[in-house]
Design a protein around this motif. Structure first.
Motif, PDB file in Angstrom:
ATOM      1  N   CYS A 136      -2.750   0.228  -3.912  1.00  0.00           N
ATOM      2  CA  CYS A 136      -2.390  -1.088  -3.375  1.00  0.00           C
ATOM      3  C   CYS A 136      -2.102  -2.005  -4.551  1.00  0.00           C
ATOM      4  O   CYS A 136      -2.984  -2.249  -5.376  1.00  0.00           O
ATOM      5  N   GLU A 154       0.838  -1.199   0.000  1.00  0.00           N
ATOM      6  CA  GLU A 154       0.000   0.000   0.000  1.00  0.00           C
ATOM      7  C   GLU A 154       0.874   1.250   0.000  1.00  0.00           C
ATOM      8  O   GLU A 154       2.002   1.243   0.508  1.00  0.00           O
ATOM      9  N   SER A 155       0.319   2.328  -0.518  1.00  0.00           N
ATOM     10  CA  SER A 155       0.998   3.619  -0.479  1.00  0.00           C
ATOM     11  C   SER A 155      -0.037   4.723  -0.571  1.00  0.00           C
ATOM     12  O   SER A 155      -1.184   4.473  -0.961  1.00  0.00           O
ATOM     13  N   THR A 180      -1.925   1.586   5.954  1.00  0.00           N
ATOM     14  CA  THR A 180      -1.342   2.908   5.762  1.00  0.00           C
ATOM     15  C   THR A 180      -2.165   3.919   6.556  1.00  0.00           C
ATOM     16  O   THR A 180      -3.397   3.896   6.515  1.00  0.00           O
TER      17      THR A 180
END
Length: 119
Positions: A22, A6-7, A113
Motif C-alpha cells: 500500500c 493497494e496491490s 484488495t
C-alpha cells in the motif's frame, strides 16, 4: 488529500503466501501510522496489523503468520501473509493516519484488495 493504492491480493491455495503493498501519496507532512484491516463477508471490519514510527502491533489471533513492515522513504506499508487458510479470505483495506501539509489530520482508506484462500 491523501491517496492510498493497494496491490498484491489474489487467489492462493491454503498454506500459501501473499504480500500486500500500500503506497500513500498526496499532501503528506507526516504519516503517524499505517495499517491493514480486513472484512470478510457478513462480518465487521477488523484490525490485522498496524505500524507507527516506533511500534508494530497486530491482532493476537494471527499467531505470527502475518508480518507488517513499512518503508518510510516510499510511504509504503507491506503485509506479508504466510500459512494462509480459508479464514483469511476477506477484502483487505489499507489505512493511513496522516498529518497533512495543511496541518490537518487525515484518516484515509484504500479501495480494498481481495484475498481468497481456496483450493
Amino acid at each position: 488529500q491523501v491517496q492510498l493504492v493497494e496491490s498484491g491480493g489474489g487467489l492462493v491455495q491454503p498454506g500459501g503466501s501473499l504480500r500486500l503493498s500500500c503506497a500513500a501519496s498526496g499532501s503528506i507532512f507526516k504519516i503517524n501510522s499505517m495499517g491493514w484491516y480486513r472484512q470478510a463477508p457478513g462480518k465487521q471490519r477488523e484490525l490485522v496489523a498496524v505500524v507507527t514510527s516506533s511500534v508494530t502491533g497486530d491482532a493476537g489471533s494471527l499467531e505470527g503468520r502475518f508480518t507488517i513492515s513499512r518503508d518510510n522513504a516510499k510511504n509504503t506499508v507491506y503485509l506479508q501473509m504466510n500459512s494462509l487458510n480459508s479464514g483469511d479470505t476477506a477484502v483487505y483495506y489499507c489505512n493511513a493516519r496522516v498529518l497533512t501539509i495543511g496541518s490537518a489530520l487525515s484518516d484515509s482508506w484504500g479501495q480494498g484488495t481481495q484475498v481468497t484462500v481456496s483450493s
